[in-house]
Scaffold this motif. Structure first.
Motif, PDB file in Angstrom:
ATOM      1  N   LYS A   2       1.026  -1.396   0.229  1.00  0.00           N
ATOM      2  CA  LYS A   2       0.125  -0.010   0.022  1.00  0.00           C
ATOM      3  C   LYS A   2       0.710   1.416  -0.078  1.00  0.00           C
ATOM      4  N   LEU A   3       1.970   1.509   0.767  1.00  0.00           N
ATOM      5  CA  LEU A   3       2.785   2.457   0.888  1.00  0.00           C
ATOM      6  C   LEU A   3       3.765   2.773  -0.238  1.00  0.00           C
ATOM      7  N   ALA A   4       4.201   1.699  -0.982  1.00  0.00           N
ATOM      8  CA  ALA A   4       4.913   1.795  -2.058  1.00  0.00           C
ATOM      9  C   ALA A   4       4.302   2.135  -3.308  1.00  0.00           C
ATOM     10  N   ILE A   5       2.842   1.718  -3.388  1.00  0.00           N
ATOM     11  CA  ILE A   5       2.063   2.301  -4.448  1.00  0.00           C
ATOM     12  C   ILE A   5       2.009   3.957  -4.632  1.00  0.00           C
ATOM     13  N   ILE A   6       1.983   4.416  -3.312  1.00  0.00           N
ATOM     14  CA  ILE A   6       1.777   5.759  -3.251  1.00  0.00           C
ATOM     15  C   ILE A   6       3.048   6.587  -3.398  1.00  0.00           C
ATOM     16  N   GLY A   7       4.221   5.591  -3.418  1.00  0.00           N
ATOM     17  CA  GLY A   7       5.572   6.270  -3.732  1.00  0.00           C
ATOM     18  C   GLY A   7       6.306   6.845  -2.336  1.00  0.00           C
ATOM     19  N   VAL A   8       5.986   6.488  -1.222  1.00  0.00           N
ATOM     20  CA  VAL A   8       6.591   6.965   0.055  1.00  0.00           C
ATOM     21  C   VAL A   8       8.064   6.242   0.136  1.00  0.00           C
ATOM     22  N   PRO A   9       9.054   6.914   0.505  1.00  0.00           N
ATOM     23  CA  PRO A   9      10.326   6.570   0.692  1.00  0.00           C
ATOM     24  C   PRO A   9      10.552   5.583   1.687  1.00  0.00           C
ATOM     25  N   LEU A  10      11.503   4.559   1.725  1.00  0.00           N
ATOM     26  CA  LEU A  10      11.595   3.319   2.510  1.00  0.00           C
ATOM     27  C   LEU A  10      11.632   3.762   4.078  1.00  0.00           C
ATOM     28  N   ARG A  11      12.443   4.879   4.478  1.00  0.00           N
ATOM     29  CA  ARG A  11      12.523   5.184   5.950  1.00  0.00           C
ATOM     30  C   ARG A  11      11.146   5.587   6.229  1.00  0.00           C
ATOM     31  N   GLU A  12      10.546   6.223   5.421  1.00  0.00           N
ATOM     32  CA  GLU A  12       9.030   6.795   6.026  1.00  0.00           C
ATOM     33  C   GLU A  12       8.087   5.583   5.909  1.00  0.00           C
ATOM     34  N   ARG A  13       8.109   4.632   5.061  1.00  0.00           N
ATOM     35  CA  ARG A  13       7.265   3.486   4.979  1.00  0.00           C
ATOM     36  C   ARG A  13       7.584   2.729   6.227  1.00  0.00           C
ATOM     37  N   LEU A  14       8.678   2.732   6.735  1.00  0.00           N
ATOM     38  CA  LEU A  14       9.024   1.790   7.906  1.00  0.00           C
ATOM     39  C   LEU A  14       8.345   2.590   9.184  1.00  0.00           C
ATOM     40  N   LEU A  15       8.336   3.873   9.312  1.00  0.00           N
ATOM     41  CA  LEU A  15       7.577   4.521  10.223  1.00  0.00           C
ATOM     42  C   LEU A  15       6.188   4.501  10.067  1.00  0.00           C
ATOM     43  N   MET A  16       5.735   4.699   8.770  1.00  0.00           N
ATOM     44  CA  MET A  16       4.061   4.565   8.537  1.00  0.00           C
ATOM     45  C   MET A  16       3.637   3.460   9.087  1.00  0.00           C
ATOM     46  N   SER A  17       4.624   2.434   8.652  1.00  0.00           N
ATOM     47  CA  SER A  17       4.106   0.721   9.164  1.00  0.00           C
ATOM     48  C   SER A  17       3.748   0.637  10.202  1.00  0.00           C
ATOM     49  N   LEU A  18       4.563   1.145  11.154  1.00  0.00           N
ATOM     50  CA  LEU A  18       4.512   1.161  12.548  1.00  0.00           C
ATOM     51  C   LEU A  18       2.958   1.720  13.050  1.00  0.00           C
ATOM     52  N   THR A  19       2.629   2.662  12.486  1.00  0.00           N
ATOM     53  CA  THR A  19       1.383   3.530  12.621  1.00  0.00           C
ATOM     54  C   THR A  19       0.151   2.483  11.960  1.00  0.00           C
TER      55      THR A  19
ATOM     56  N   LEU B 273       0.402  -0.824  11.316  1.00  0.00           N
ATOM     57  CA  LEU B 273       0.271  -2.117  12.098  1.00  0.00           C
ATOM     58  C   LEU B 273      -0.335  -2.027  13.608  1.00  0.00           C
ATOM     59  N   SER B 274      -0.105  -0.713  14.200  1.00  0.00           N
ATOM     60  CA  SER B 274      -0.849  -0.330  15.273  1.00  0.00           C
ATOM     61  C   SER B 274      -2.006  -0.513  15.397  1.00  0.00           C
ATOM     62  N   ASP B 275      -2.853   0.162  14.219  1.00  0.00           N
ATOM     63  CA  ASP B 275      -4.125   0.088  13.899  1.00  0.00           C
ATOM     64  C   ASP B 275      -4.645  -1.170  13.545  1.00  0.00           C
ATOM     65  N   GLU B 276      -3.777  -1.992  12.854  1.00  0.00           N
ATOM     66  CA  GLU B 276      -4.157  -3.375  12.441  1.00  0.00           C
ATOM     67  C   GLU B 276      -4.316  -4.455  13.619  1.00  0.00           C
ATOM     68  N   LEU B 277      -3.393  -4.237  14.754  1.00  0.00           N
ATOM     69  CA  LEU B 277      -3.218  -4.917  15.915  1.00  0.00           C
ATOM     70  C   LEU B 277      -4.048  -4.304  17.283  1.00  0.00           C
ATOM     71  N   ASN B 278      -4.468  -2.935  16.774  1.00  0.00           N
ATOM     72  CA  ASN B 278      -5.226  -2.295  18.101  1.00  0.00           C
ATOM     73  C   ASN B 278      -4.068  -2.301  19.167  1.00  0.00           C
ATOM     74  N   TYR B 279      -2.976  -1.954  18.899  1.00  0.00           N
ATOM     75  CA  TYR B 279      -1.902  -1.896  19.827  1.00  0.00           C
ATOM     76  C   TYR B 279      -0.855  -0.928  19.633  1.00  0.00           C
ATOM     77  N   GLU B 280      -0.490   0.255  20.460  1.00  0.00           N
ATOM     78  CA  GLU B 280       0.304   1.168  20.119  1.00  0.00           C
ATOM     79  C   GLU B 280       1.613   0.776  19.997  1.00  0.00           C
ATOM     80  N   ILE B 281       2.270   0.965  18.863  1.00  0.00           N
ATOM     81  CA  ILE B 281       3.826   0.676  18.794  1.00  0.00           C
ATOM     82  C   ILE B 281       4.646   1.943  18.374  1.00  0.00           C
ATOM     83  N   SER B 282       5.743   2.085  19.414  1.00  0.00           N
ATOM     84  CA  SER B 282       6.454   3.311  19.176  1.00  0.00           C
ATOM     85  C   SER B 282       7.974   2.701  18.993  1.00  0.00           C
ATOM     86  N   THR B 283       8.698   3.456  18.614  1.00  0.00           N
ATOM     87  CA  THR B 283      10.089   3.232  18.089  1.00  0.00           C
ATOM     88  C   THR B 283      10.986   2.642  19.399  1.00  0.00           C
TER      89      THR B 283
END
Length: 73
Positions: free
Chosen positions: A23-40, A42-52
């Motif tokens: 989903k993130l690659a399709i909209i052209g988000v750079p890799l580092r930002e994809r990692l950080l956005m993935s945390l958010t 994934l947090s939504d997906e799992l209903n669990y707050e994930i931080s760095t």
């Protein structure tokens, strides 16, 4: 087993991360930002707050390093 514990299953983690990364690659988000956005996402997906500083962050970071070995994060 909780959804968060399922992240220790490499197949479950890979499936979730592939879906999120696609989903993130399709909209052209750079890799580092994809990692950080993935945390958010994934947090939504799992209903669990994930931080760095959470134990899940290294799992996600490692997934990206393995999936994109030639790119820096």
């Amino acid at each position: 087993m909780t959804e968060l514990e399922e992240l220790n299953d490499p197949k479950k983690l890979d499936d979730l991360m592939e879906n999120i990364n696609t989903k993130l690659a399709i909209i052209g988000v750079p890799l580092r930002e994809r990692l950080l956005m993935s945390l958010t996402l994934l947090s939504d997906e799992l209903n669990y707050e994930i931080s760095t500083d959470d134990t899940v962050y290294p799992l996600i970071s490692e997934w990206f390093k393995n999936r994109f070995p030639g790119e820096s994060i």
